[in-house]
Design a protein around this motif. Sequence first.
Motif, PDB file in Angstrom:
ATOM      1  N   GLY A 223       0.664  -1.364   0.071  1.00 38.20           N
ATOM      2  CA  GLY A 223      -0.152   0.013   0.142  1.00 38.20           C
ATOM      3  C   GLY A 223       0.932   1.292   0.099  1.00 38.20           C
ATOM      4  N   GLU A 224       2.020   1.009  -0.252  1.00 35.92           N
ATOM      5  CA  GLU A 224       2.841   2.336  -0.512  1.00 35.92           C
ATOM      6  C   GLU A 224       2.994   2.591  -1.912  1.00 35.92           C
ATOM      7  N   LEU A 225       3.293   4.206  -2.011  1.00 39.25           N
ATOM      8  CA  LEU A 225       3.414   4.454  -3.401  1.00 39.25           C
ATOM      9  C   LEU A 225       5.003   5.344  -3.412  1.00 39.25           C
ATOM     10  N   VAL A 226       5.693   4.423  -4.363  1.00 38.31           N
ATOM     11  CA  VAL A 226       7.098   4.954  -4.468  1.00 38.31           C
ATOM     12  C   VAL A 226       7.333   5.286  -6.035  1.00 38.31           C
ATOM     13  N   CYS A 227       8.124   6.283  -5.901  1.00 32.87           N
ATOM     14  CA  CYS A 227       8.658   6.774  -7.142  1.00 32.87           C
ATOM     15  C   CYS A 227       9.933   6.642  -7.476  1.00 32.87           C
ATOM     16  N   LEU A 228      10.321   5.996  -8.596  1.00 33.58           N
ATOM     17  CA  LEU A 228      11.876   5.671  -8.912  1.00 33.58           C
ATOM     18  C   LEU A 228      12.102   6.915  -9.785  1.00 33.58           C
ATOM     19  N   VAL A 229      13.086   7.669  -9.531  1.00 32.87           N
ATOM     20  CA  VAL A 229      13.743   8.752 -10.213  1.00 32.87           C
ATOM     21  C   VAL A 229      15.111   8.676 -10.566  1.00 32.87           C
ATOM     22  N   GLY A 230      15.600   8.896 -11.590  1.00 36.84           N
ATOM     23  CA  GLY A 230      16.892   8.897 -11.983  1.00 36.84           C
ATOM     24  C   GLY A 230      17.211   9.203 -13.370  1.00 36.84           C
ATOM     25  N   PRO A 231      18.605   9.321 -13.663  1.00 35.98           N
ATOM     26  CA  PRO A 231      18.614   9.649 -14.909  1.00 35.98           C
ATOM     27  C   PRO A 231      18.684   8.400 -16.294  1.00 35.98           C
ATOM     28  N   SER A 232      18.358   8.738 -17.301  1.00 35.47           N
ATOM     29  CA  SER A 232      18.360   7.531 -18.300  1.00 35.47           C
ATOM     30  C   SER A 232      19.359   6.452 -18.202  1.00 35.47           C
ATOM     31  N   GLY A 233      19.131   5.340 -18.060  1.00 28.63           N
ATOM     32  CA  GLY A 233      20.188   4.536 -17.893  1.00 28.63           C
ATOM     33  C   GLY A 233      20.340   3.776 -16.626  1.00 28.63           C
ATOM     34  N   SER A 234      19.652   4.473 -15.760  1.00 33.73           N
ATOM     35  CA  SER A 234      19.961   4.122 -14.230  1.00 33.73           C
ATOM     36  C   SER A 234      19.299   2.995 -13.830  1.00 33.73           C
ATOM     37  N   GLY A 235      18.407   2.323 -14.617  1.00 30.35           N
ATOM     38  CA  GLY A 235      17.853   0.966 -14.191  1.00 30.35           C
ATOM     39  C   GLY A 235      16.504   0.946 -13.661  1.00 30.35           C
ATOM     40  N   LYS A 236      15.745   1.853 -13.928  1.00 26.99           N
ATOM     41  CA  LYS A 236      14.218   2.235 -13.370  1.00 26.99           C
ATOM     42  C   LYS A 236      13.521   1.095 -14.099  1.00 26.99           C
TER      43      LYS A 236
ATOM     44  N   ILE B 254      10.246   8.992  -2.532  1.00 30.04           N
ATOM     45  CA  ILE B 254      11.065   8.817  -3.711  1.00 30.04           C
ATOM     46  C   ILE B 254      12.424   8.100  -3.466  1.00 30.04           C
ATOM     47  N   VAL B 255      12.786   7.154  -4.679  1.00 32.90           N
ATOM     48  CA  VAL B 255      13.887   6.408  -4.520  1.00 32.90           C
ATOM     49  C   VAL B 255      14.719   7.060  -5.675  1.00 32.90           C
ATOM     50  N   LEU B 256      15.912   7.529  -5.260  1.00 32.31           N
ATOM     51  CA  LEU B 256      16.795   8.052  -6.274  1.00 32.31           C
ATOM     52  C   LEU B 256      17.814   7.128  -6.957  1.00 32.31           C
TER      53      LEU B 256
ATOM     54  N   HIS C  94      10.851  10.698 -15.069  1.00 32.03           N
ATOM     55  CA  HIS C  94      12.124  11.808 -15.006  1.00 32.03           C
ATOM     56  C   HIS C  94      11.647  13.035 -14.519  1.00 32.03           C
ATOM     57  N   ASN C  95      10.338  13.199 -14.249  1.00 25.26           N
ATOM     58  CA  ASN C  95       9.811  14.473 -13.628  1.00 25.26           C
ATOM     59  C   ASN C  95       9.700  14.496 -12.241  1.00 25.26           C
ATOM     60  N   VAL C  96      10.628  15.171 -11.597  1.00 21.52           N
ATOM     61  CA  VAL C  96      10.756  15.285 -10.133  1.00 21.52           C
ATOM     62  C   VAL C  96       9.370  15.895  -9.580  1.00 21.52           C
ATOM     63  N   ARG C  97       9.046  16.925 -10.175  1.00 18.22           N
ATOM     64  CA  ARG C  97       7.778  17.592  -9.583  1.00 18.22           C
ATOM     65  C   ARG C  97       6.554  16.286  -9.695  1.00 18.22           C
ATOM     66  N   GLU C  98       6.491  15.560 -10.690  1.00 18.91           N
ATOM     67  CA  GLU C  98       5.686  14.534 -10.788  1.00 18.91           C
ATOM     68  C   GLU C  98       5.744  13.586  -9.328  1.00 18.91           C
ATOM     69  N   ALA C  99       7.120  13.300  -9.244  1.00 21.48           N
ATOM     70  CA  ALA C  99       7.204  12.178  -8.218  1.00 21.48           C
ATOM     71  C   ALA C  99       6.854  12.929  -6.957  1.00 21.48           C
ATOM     72  N   VAL C 100       7.137  14.081  -6.630  1.00 18.71           N
ATOM     73  CA  VAL C 100       6.826  14.639  -5.429  1.00 18.71           C
ATOM     74  C   VAL C 100       5.260  14.584  -5.190  1.00 18.71           C
TER      75      VAL C 100
ATOM     76  N   ASP D 111      16.764   7.369  -0.622  1.00 15.32           N
ATOM     77  CA  ASP D 111      15.516   7.494  -0.790  1.00 15.32           C
ATOM     78  C   ASP D 111      14.966   8.861   0.199  1.00 15.32           C
ATOM     79  N   VAL D 112      13.695   9.500  -0.274  1.00 17.56           N
ATOM     80  CA  VAL D 112      13.197  10.814   0.268  1.00 17.56           C
ATOM     81  C   VAL D 112      11.960  10.601   0.776  1.00 17.56           C
ATOM     82  N   ILE D 113      11.623  10.586   1.736  1.00 20.49           N
ATOM     83  CA  ILE D 113      10.135  10.335   2.482  1.00 20.49           C
ATOM     84  C   ILE D 113       9.528  11.888   1.872  1.00 20.49           C
ATOM     85  N   ILE D 114       8.358  11.702   1.368  1.00 18.54           N
ATOM     86  CA  ILE D 114       7.571  12.814   0.838  1.00 18.54           C
ATOM     87  C   ILE D 114       6.447  12.915   2.031  1.00 18.54           C
ATOM     88  N   ASP D 115       6.388  13.356   2.865  1.00 17.72           N
ATOM     89  CA  ASP D 115       5.481  13.314   4.243  1.00 17.72           C
ATOM     90  C   ASP D 115       4.204  14.305   4.020  1.00 17.72           C
ATOM     91  N   LEU D 116       3.741  14.935   2.898  1.00 21.38           N
ATOM     92  CA  LEU D 116       2.950  15.746   2.628  1.00 21.38           C
ATOM     93  C   LEU D 116       1.615  15.267   2.409  1.00 21.38           C
TER      94      LEU D 116
END
Length: 303
Positions: free
Chosen positions: A56-69, A228-230, A216-222, A241-246
Amino acid sequence: MTAAAIGLPADAVARPSPRATRPGASTSLERVSFSFQTEKGARLAIESANLHIEAGELVCLVGPSGSGKSTILNLIAGLLAPTEGRVLENGAPIDGPGPARAMVFQDAALFPWLTLRDNVEYPLQLAGTPKGERRARSEELLRMVHLWRFAQSFPHELSGGMRQRGAIARALATDPAVLLMDEPFAALDAQTREILQGEVERIFLETRKTVVFVTHNVREAVRLADRIVLMGTRPGRILRDVIIDLPRPRAANDERVAWFAADVAGEIRSEVEKIAREEADDAWVAPGGRVRVDPRRNMGGGI
Ligand SMILES: Nc1ncnc2c1ncn2[C@@H]1O[C@H](COP(=O)(O)OP(=O)(O)OP(=O)(O)O)[C@@H](O)[C@H]1O
Ligand SMILES: [Mg+2]
């Protein structure tokens, strides 16, 4: 563009969620490495990744092209098997693809020869679900994504945003425990994208599925993520990772979303710059920086 322009009623309100009998599942990667076999030998795509995603967690993977997402999504989907380490669902090893894990891609990939309704019913047909039940389920899901009016339309008659909502409905048809989304809104314009981010959040809150969302869109991830997993490159790996507790639901124009996004973007920039420096076959100018001349290209220049 308005909500109505992409087929959403202007007063779209949350509807009762379709019967979700399968709750979200936890997913873990334990020291996972993955190499693609190529003509030039093994290419390491993911190095020793550890990741635990709660049910039940929503995790976003964010990183440059080729980082293995995408590779991580494919490992969780069971489409790829780790070269080393283990991928677990609710603590048990994943041994292949199955109806408990569904994927949504950048390109909706709806079957062009089927109506929207038949597209949503297709996985149920494969699973041998009786026709009456299929009909009821596709209606529920198409109502949930506000596309019931378009049930008889073919994909080419729909906008890109509508097709993506149809693809989400189809992915939810088998009531998966984990929804895997690989840059699902990357090809859409900014406004449609914002509307669909709100839709994903609403569906997530209603169904409580586990969602792994690549962007790839950081704003979308937030906007979307509990966390967010970088990811970094060369080789692909998880940085932190960065917890977004909004609080939810989040507004697209929430100032706190922008604040978090600026922070996360700063971290990613250094990874992107690293790649750009490695790939640039000419002088690389860091944003706001001085021209750095590649000494390999300037050998003997001062003689
Ligand atoms: N089929 C393949 N064969 C060989 N190497 C591959 C293959 N698919 C991906 N790779 C390599 O694996 C690494 C990770 O690729 P992956 O597609 O997971 O990255 P990504 O983070 O999803 O990138 P993007 O943001 O561009 O989609 C890259 O170095 C890529 O070149
Ligand atoms: Mg990818």
